[in-house]
Design a protein around this motif. Structure first.
Motif, PDB file in Angstrom:
ATOM      1  N   GLN A  76      44.937  44.404  40.239  1.00  0.00           N
ATOM      2  CA  GLN A  76      43.808  44.469  39.316  1.00  0.00           C
ATOM      3  C   GLN A  76      42.663  43.561  39.746  1.00  0.00           C
ATOM      4  OE1 GLN A  76      44.534  43.323  35.293  1.00  0.00           O
ATOM      5  NE2 GLN A  76      43.342  45.024  34.492  1.00  0.00           N
ATOM      6  N   LEU A  77      43.022  42.379  40.247  1.00  0.00           N
ATOM      7  CA  LEU A  77      41.967  41.446  40.646  1.00  0.00           C
ATOM      8  C   LEU A  77      41.344  41.809  41.995  1.00  0.00           C
ATOM      9  CD1 LEU A  77      40.348  38.878  40.151  1.00  0.00           C
ATOM     10  CD2 LEU A  77      42.203  37.568  41.179  1.00  0.00           C
ATOM     11  N   PHE A  78      42.204  42.152  42.956  1.00  0.00           N
ATOM     12  CA  PHE A  78      41.700  42.224  44.333  1.00  0.00           C
ATOM     13  C   PHE A  78      41.460  43.622  44.883  1.00  0.00           C
ATOM     14  CE2 PHE A  78      43.877  37.960  44.508  1.00  0.00           C
ATOM     15  CZ  PHE A  78      42.714  37.219  44.677  1.00  0.00           C
ATOM     16  N   GLU A  79      41.931  44.662  44.184  1.00  0.00           N
ATOM     17  CA  GLU A  79      41.735  45.992  44.759  1.00  0.00           C
ATOM     18  C   GLU A  79      40.348  46.506  44.417  1.00  0.00           C
ATOM     19  OE1 GLU A  79      44.671  49.559  44.480  1.00  0.00           O
ATOM     20  OE2 GLU A  79      45.404  47.980  45.813  1.00  0.00           O
ATOM     21  N   ARG A  80      39.651  47.039  45.428  1.00  0.00           N
ATOM     22  CA  ARG A  80      38.305  47.544  45.180  1.00  0.00           C
ATOM     23  C   ARG A  80      38.295  49.048  45.336  1.00  0.00           C
ATOM     24  NH1 ARG A  80      34.149  45.856  48.598  1.00  0.00           N
ATOM     25  NH2 ARG A  80      35.370  45.238  50.390  1.00  0.00           N
ATOM     26  N   GLN A  95      33.417  39.781  38.251  1.00  0.00           N
ATOM     27  CA  GLN A  95      34.632  40.107  39.005  1.00  0.00           C
ATOM     28  C   GLN A  95      35.725  39.049  38.832  1.00  0.00           C
ATOM     29  OE1 GLN A  95      31.549  40.585  40.264  1.00  0.00           O
ATOM     30  NE2 GLN A  95      31.683  42.810  40.149  1.00  0.00           N
ATOM     31  N   GLY A  96      35.379  37.943  38.203  1.00  0.00           N
ATOM     32  CA  GLY A  96      36.374  36.898  37.972  1.00  0.00           C
ATOM     33  C   GLY A  96      36.931  36.349  39.273  1.00  0.00           C
ATOM     34  N   GLY A  97      38.200  35.942  39.245  1.00  0.00           N
ATOM     35  CA  GLY A  97      38.788  35.376  40.449  1.00  0.00           C
ATOM     36  C   GLY A  97      40.077  34.672  40.123  1.00  0.00           C
ATOM     37  N   VAL A  98      40.415  33.714  40.996  1.00  0.00           N
ATOM     38  CA  VAL A  98      41.644  32.955  40.785  1.00  0.00           C
ATOM     39  C   VAL A  98      41.384  31.471  41.037  1.00  0.00           C
ATOM     40  CG1 VAL A  98      42.391  33.447  43.169  1.00  0.00           C
ATOM     41  CG2 VAL A  98      44.084  32.700  41.471  1.00  0.00           C
ATOM     42  N   ILE A  99      41.957  30.636  40.177  1.00  0.00           N
ATOM     43  CA  ILE A  99      41.965  29.198  40.430  1.00  0.00           C
ATOM     44  C   ILE A  99      43.267  28.976  41.182  1.00  0.00           C
ATOM     45  CG2 ILE A  99      41.868  26.881  39.426  1.00  0.00           C
ATOM     46  CD1 ILE A  99      39.410  28.712  38.773  1.00  0.00           C
ATOM     47  N   PHE A 151      27.689  40.388  46.247  1.00  0.00           N
ATOM     48  CA  PHE A 151      28.549  41.401  46.874  1.00  0.00           C
ATOM     49  C   PHE A 151      29.619  41.932  45.913  1.00  0.00           C
ATOM     50  CE2 PHE A 151      26.658  39.165  50.465  1.00  0.00           C
ATOM     51  CZ  PHE A 151      26.248  40.226  51.246  1.00  0.00           C
ATOM     52  N   SER A 152      29.521  41.582  44.643  1.00  0.00           N
ATOM     53  CA  SER A 152      30.482  42.054  43.628  1.00  0.00           C
ATOM     54  C   SER A 152      31.931  41.826  44.046  1.00  0.00           C
ATOM     55  CB  SER A 152      30.281  43.546  43.341  1.00  0.00           C
ATOM     56  OG  SER A 152      29.011  43.763  42.813  1.00  0.00           O
ATOM     57  N   LEU A 153      32.230  40.598  44.420  1.00  0.00           N
ATOM     58  CA  LEU A 153      33.590  40.251  44.841  1.00  0.00           C
ATOM     59  C   LEU A 153      34.140  39.135  43.953  1.00  0.00           C
ATOM     60  CD1 LEU A 153      33.058  40.110  48.721  1.00  0.00           C
ATOM     61  CD2 LEU A 153      34.583  41.707  47.526  1.00  0.00           C
ATOM     62  N   ALA A 209      37.740  39.030  48.589  1.00  0.00           N
ATOM     63  CA  ALA A 209      37.124  37.974  47.769  1.00  0.00           C
ATOM     64  C   ALA A 209      36.192  37.103  48.599  1.00  0.00           C
ATOM     65  CB  ALA A 209      38.206  37.093  47.144  1.00  0.00           C
ATOM     66  N   VAL A 210      35.397  36.294  47.896  1.00  0.00           N
ATOM     67  CA  VAL A 210      34.670  35.192  48.515  1.00  0.00           C
ATOM     68  C   VAL A 210      35.538  33.945  48.285  1.00  0.00           C
ATOM     69  CG1 VAL A 210      32.633  33.705  48.381  1.00  0.00           C
ATOM     70  CG2 VAL A 210      32.377  36.190  48.237  1.00  0.00           C
TER      71      VAL A 210
END
Ligand SMILES: [Zn+2]
Length: 263
Positions: A259-263, A157-161, A131-133, A91-92
């Motif tokens: 689902q969120l972090f695996e590329r 790519q969404g993310g997490v709060i 970077f599509s992260l 992630a960024v």
């Protein structure tokens, strides 16, 4: 299980990082995501991530504003380029906005802190896009500004709060924008009624668990330094609130993380 947010690269863990990781593994916490905080810390974080096989993110935290924003962003972009092929880069972040910190800094004579936070965050949103992260977002007392920013960005790519402490309604808006909510030790505080209600009611798919170690030590803990071992209590409490078994819940939470972090 994965502690999706733990600063195990901080010096706080230098004396016993190996032993701690051994205890974590013996209790089923085999994975960690190290969030980036500032240019000076990135090399150290990368070394430790590599050494332990941990995943990591690269970013500029709103508490650690760099000497030169332009240089730091250039450096960040270079590193993202350099490490993009590494699947351990997930992630960024952590990046975001912290109004409480900006207020304190303004009181101390730094009136530009908020403005710089905003600019740095917007630039990092752009880098996540480039970077599509996904993004690891720090958002304190700023949902009114953060939500429209994310709404406008429509980041695929969404993310997490991370370290979420808000209400069900706010959480739902983030979830609708593709952002999960990182639930940590605050859940163990009976006074955190808003958060506990949100964590009980949101779709399980919207949740991740984290400790934010060494910070966010749970209330009444017999220690001052938080560690990923706290994750067990967080998961147990969440399972209790949701009427799920710890095993069922852990599996779902791990699936969310993948689902969120695996590329
Ligand atoms: Zn953090």
């Amino acid at each position: 299980m994965t502690d999706t947010h733990a600063h195990l690269d901080f010096v706080d863990f230098d004396p016993d990082r190996d032993d701690l990781f051994q205890s974590m593994r013996s209790q089923g916490i085999g994975n960690v995501i190290l969030p980036g905080v500032e240019p000076a810390q990135w090399p150290r974080m990368l070394t430790i991530a590599q050494q332990f096989g941990w995943r990591y993110a690269l970013g500029i935290h709103p508490w650690y504003l760099p000497t030169s924003d332009v240089e730091a962003l250039e450096q960040l972009e270079q590193l993202l380029q350099q490490y993009h092929a590494d699947k351990a880069l997930v992630a960024v972040g952590e990046c975001g906005l912290d109004k409480l910190r900006a207020k304190r800094m303004a009181e101390q004579g730094d009136a530009k802190h908020w403005q710089r936070q905003r600019r740095l965050f917007e630039q990092q949103l752009g880098l996540a896009e480039k970077f599509s992260l996904p993004l690891i977002v720090h958002a304190v007392q700023c949902h009114g500004e953060m939500l429209p920013l994310l709404q406008r960005a429509q980041h695929r790519q969404g993310g997490v709060i991370h370290g979420f402490s808000g209400s069900f309604e706010v959480a739902l808006q983030y979830w609708q924008l593709g952002f999960r909510l990182g639930i940590g030790g605050l859940l163990l505080n009976p006074a955190a009624k808003k958060l506990r209600a949100a964590a009980a009611k949101l779709p399980v798919a919207a949740l991740l668990v984290e400790t934010d170690s060494p910070d966010m030590t749970p209330i009444n803990a017999p220690f001052s330094r938080n560690t990923p071992l706290t994750l067990l209590a967080v998961v147990a409490e969440l399972a209790h609130l949701r009427n799920l078994s710890v095993v069922q819940l852990s599996e779902q939470l791990e699936a969310n993380c993948v689902q969120l972090f695996e590329r």
